[in-house]
Scaffold this active site. Structure first.
Site: not given
Ligand code: UN1
Length: 513
Positions: A184, A259, A293, A394
């Site tokens: 997906k 992750e 990331c 973040e």
């Protein structure tokens, strides 16, 4: 650049890929993917999948398992090799499609596809290794060894920022070890996923081994994660979503690889080569428009070189050319969507409120040619303290928060003082300090005299603390996500040998005297 804007009706409609066939969704609904550099450009319409589509895909993946597991791993590896070779042939075309769909500049899109090729070849080779241990038994005439066995159906849920590399990081080790896949992709990059699966089908993965279901996390992702028939899930995305997935998967004791977020720091010591540091910082903070990331979102700098470094950075950052990633002159592409522009703008405001100063950038860019895209100026915030929100959360955009420190110890405290721990870097000419940083920085990846981005596929990739749940992608560490260990003992003595009992001479056990 003028983007060709086709009449809306012209945009093609794409399908799920289930059991080796391209099929529409049970819902009959579709969603659009648009070019973030110019939203008038419609890439295509994609199936809005739901739980019924996921169920079909999982069933196909389950049915394909016995045949795929019976295929010798070196043969599976050959299909991966073919996939890597075909991806290399179509690299330019897929890179261009990627830039159009998610915005990163073309050179970086090529790098993204290359990372997919690299992991395909690496994992193709694993088909001939998949090492376990063969060790001596404590008993005579007995062998002991461990082998890897596949887990089953793998649910692969991926982000838009590396729309080829990350799905390949996950699917290649899953497949070479004998799992089958339900994939997906992010709703922002269904076209990249479709092209990738097209290449996989052409490479010869048998029907049902790879299934693609497009749609939202709520409709498709949740159905994959909560299914009793999906045995392992691998997800890359936000820590908030990762925690929800961990709860759902945990209830079924499902194997899970996460992750998640990062808040990566680059440390610049006073003895560093500042020109080199500037290059590394700009590349890590503003490459991929800060949407990695691994992107550097904090700069921790010794006070004595702070002003000079900031001046050098601000001058260079302000001159970076924004534009569509397909334009050869563009250095920084758009953000993924308008919600991202709003989020980044909100964080700049949060920084200002806390007392930070905007050394450059700080706002969306909507001039002329860029009016229809999601552009944000590369931004440097100075006067940030380690616990400020812009130094802790973040942002996932082109914003670098600068923290001034007095010496190495304070730098280490700043680097480690977040809930994340993916990547970090130090610029210094002092070899002793470089080795201390390698030891002291609590991150899964550490760079010396290089920025925080650019991990290579043959070493483990991942982080500590809330960056993940301890697993690693890439390298042979990735195999651990998709395999169970089976320990095998073969006794050829012809008699019953009782381990831990028969290997101790009677009355001679340690401590018996
Ligand atoms: C990511 O942003 O999730 O190390 C992946 C890097 C790339 C991969 C980034 N090779 O920057």
């Amino acid at each position: 650049m003028t983007v060709h804007v086709p009449p809306q009706g012209e945009a093609p409609t794409f399908h799920h890929f289930i059991d080796g066939r391209w099929v529409p969704s049970a819902t009959g609904r579709t969603f659009e993917s648009r070019n973030p550099a110019d939203r008038r450009d419609l890439v295509g319409r994609f199936q809005a999948g739901d739980a019924a589509d996921v169920a079909r895909a999982i069933m196909a993946a389950g049915d394909a398992l016995p045949g795929w597991q019976a295929t010798p791993a070196p043969r599976r590896g050959e299909i991966l090799y073919r996939f890597g070779a075909l991806l290399a042939e179509r690299k330019e075309e897929i890179a261009r499609a990627m830039t159009r769909e998610m915005g990163k500049v073309l050179t970086e899109a090529r790098g993204d596809v290359q990372e997919g090729i690299d992991i395909a070849f690496l994992m193709a080779g694993e088909g001939r290794r998949l090492f376990g241990d063969t060790v001596p038994s404590e008993l005579p005439d007995k062998w002991a060894m461990s082998i890897r066995v596949p887990i089953g159906v793998a649910g692969i849920v991926t982000p838009w920022n590396f729309p080829v590399a990350i799905p390949c990081w996950k699917m290649m080790p899953a497949l070479v070890t004998g799992n089958t896949v339900v994939f997906k992709p992010a709703t922002d990059t269904p076209h990249c996923a479709t092209l990738l699966v097209e290449v996989m089908a052409e490479a010869g993965f048998p029907p049902g081994t790879v299934n693609l279901v497009t749609g939202t996390g709520a409709d498709v992702g949740d159905a994959i994660v909560s299914s009793a028939d999906v045995d392992v899930v691998s997800f890359t995305g936000s820590t908030a979503v990762g925690k929800r997935i961990a709860e759902t998967a945990g209830r079924r004791l499902k194997r899970l690889s996460l992750e998640l977020g990062g808040k990566n720091a680059i440390v610049v010591m006073a003895d560093a080569d500042l020109d080199l540091a500037v290059d590394g910082i700009l590349w890590s903070a503003f490459g991929t428009t800060g949407q990695r990331c691994t992107a550097a979102s904090r700069l921790v700098v010794e006070r004595s070189v702070h002003d000079r470094l900031v001046a050098m950075l601000a001058e260079r950052a302000a001159s970076l050319r924004l534009g569509p990633g397909l334009d050869p002159g563009t250095e920084v592409g758009p953000l993924i969507n308008e919600a991202a522009v709003e989020k980044v703008a909100a964080y700049v405001e949060i920084g200002r409120q806390a007392g930070a100063e905007v050394a450059c950038g700080g706002a969306p860019v909507r001039d002329d040619d860029l009016a229809h895209g999601s552009f944000f100026a590369p931004t440097i915030l100075t006067g940030v303290r380690p616990m400020d929100r812009v130094a802790q959360e973040e942002i996932f955009g082109p914003v670098l928060s600068v923290i001034a420190v007095d010496g190495y110890e304070e730098a280490v405290a700043a680097v480690n003082g977040t809930r994340y721990g993916l990547s970090s870097a130090i610029f210094t000419r002092d070899v002793n300090r470089a080795f201390r940083a390698m030891r002291d920085f609590r991150t899964g990846i550490v760079y010396v005299n290089a920025g925080t981005i650019g991990a290579e596929t043959h070493l483990p990739f991942g982080g500590v603390k809330e960056t993940g749940n301890g697993g690693r992608e890439a390298g042979h560490a990735a195999l651990d996500t998709y395999t169970e260990w089976k320990s095998v003992y073969v006794d050829f003595s012809g008699r019953l040998q009782r381990a831990q009992i028969d290997n101790q001479p009677a009355g001679d056990e340690p401590g018996a005297r």
